[in-house]
Structures are given as C-alpha cells and as structure tokens.
Design a protein around this motif. Structure first.
Motif, PDB file in Angstrom:
ATOM      1  N   THR A   9       3.261  -4.979   1.102  1.00  0.00           N
ATOM      2  CA  THR A   9       4.027  -4.700   2.325  1.00  0.00           C
ATOM      3  C   THR A   9       5.316  -5.499   2.390  1.00  0.00           C
ATOM      4  O   THR A   9       5.388  -6.633   1.917  1.00  0.00           O
ATOM      5  N   SER A  32       8.515  -6.024   5.507  1.00  0.00           N
ATOM      6  CA  SER A  32       8.895  -5.741   6.891  1.00  0.00           C
ATOM      7  C   SER A  32      10.297  -5.192   6.916  1.00  0.00           C
ATOM      8  O   SER A  32      11.163  -5.637   6.170  1.00  0.00           O
ATOM      9  N   LEU A  49       3.205   1.736   9.887  1.00  0.00           N
ATOM     10  CA  LEU A  49       3.175   1.538   8.439  1.00  0.00           C
ATOM     11  C   LEU A  49       3.669   2.826   7.798  1.00  0.00           C
ATOM     12  O   LEU A  49       3.210   3.916   8.149  1.00  0.00           O
ATOM     13  N   THR A  99      -1.735  -2.872  10.695  1.00  0.00           N
ATOM     14  CA  THR A  99      -0.861  -2.304   9.659  1.00  0.00           C
ATOM     15  C   THR A  99      -1.093  -3.009   8.325  1.00  0.00           C
ATOM     16  O   THR A  99      -1.102  -2.376   7.280  1.00  0.00           O
ATOM     17  N   GLY A 138       4.671  -0.429   0.786  1.00  0.00           N
ATOM     18  CA  GLY A 138       4.723   0.136   2.121  1.00  0.00           C
ATOM     19  C   GLY A 138       5.559  -0.781   2.991  1.00  0.00           C
ATOM     20  O   GLY A 138       5.722  -1.954   2.684  1.00  0.00           O
ATOM     21  N   TYR A 139       6.138  -0.240   4.030  1.00  0.00           N
ATOM     22  CA  TYR A 139       6.881  -1.113   4.929  1.00  0.00           C
ATOM     23  C   TYR A 139       6.371  -0.982   6.352  1.00  0.00           C
ATOM     24  O   TYR A 139       5.888   0.049   6.765  1.00  0.00           O
ATOM     25  N   ILE A 140       6.466  -2.097   7.042  1.00  0.00           N
ATOM     26  CA  ILE A 140       5.981  -2.200   8.411  1.00  0.00           C
ATOM     27  C   ILE A 140       7.185  -2.318   9.323  1.00  0.00           C
ATOM     28  O   ILE A 140       8.127  -3.049   9.028  1.00  0.00           O
ATOM     29  N   ALA A 153      -2.594  -1.330   4.915  1.00  0.00           N
ATOM     30  CA  ALA A 153      -1.837  -1.452   3.667  1.00  0.00           C
ATOM     31  C   ALA A 153      -2.718  -2.030   2.560  1.00  0.00           C
ATOM     32  O   ALA A 153      -2.704  -1.542   1.428  1.00  0.00           O
TER      33      ALA A 153
END
Length: 85
Positions: free
Chosen positions: A81, A83, A53, A70, A24-26, A74
């Motif tokens: 995660t 960024s 997120l 976030t 996942g990316y924040i 995750a």
C-alpha cells in the motif's frame, strides 16, 4: 564516434499496468466523491470520514469508514500500500 541518445517510449497502457496486482493505494474521500468511484454505494452522511482502497490502475476495491480496514484488505489481497495525498 558519437553516442546516440535513446528515448524510451512508455505508453499510457504501459503506465496503467504498472503495479497491477502488486500495489494498491489508500485515499481519504469525501462523501460527495463516493458516487463517482463507487456508484453502487448508498447515500452517505457528508460528515463521515471515508477511506478507499484502489488498485494501482485506479480500480476501486473497498470503501469504509475505518482506515485500518483498508490496510487489512490490502494485506488480504497481497497488495503493497501507498497513501495518496
């Protein structure tokens, strides 16, 4: 005898599924960007710092004004995660 060069073909669909369910990316967001990714969100104060997120494929998962939330979400979803800058 010469060597043959093989060029792998990666489709957009292949790329879209990379990291699905694992990564996942924040991303920090401005209030004016929210409606594009989170159409159900209410009007938001433009001075508020927001964090989102997303799944690896760009699916929105969480919108919050607390960056730590976030990471907790995750972890709850077992996502690694990254960024996005």
């Amino acid at each position: 005898m010469g060597l043959k060069t093989i060029t792998p073909q990666v489709t957009k669909a292949d790329l879209a599924h990379l990291g699905a369910g694992e990564v996942g990316y924040i991303r920090k967001m401005r209030a004016d960007e929210v409606s594009r990714c989170f159409p159900e969100a209410p009007d938001i104060d433009p001075n508020l710092d927001l964090w989102a997120l997303f799944g690896a494929d760009g699916t929105p998962i969480l919108l919050t004004d607390n960056r730590s939330s976030t990471f907790y979400k995750a972890a709850e979803d077992e996502l690694r995660t990254v960024s996005l800058h």
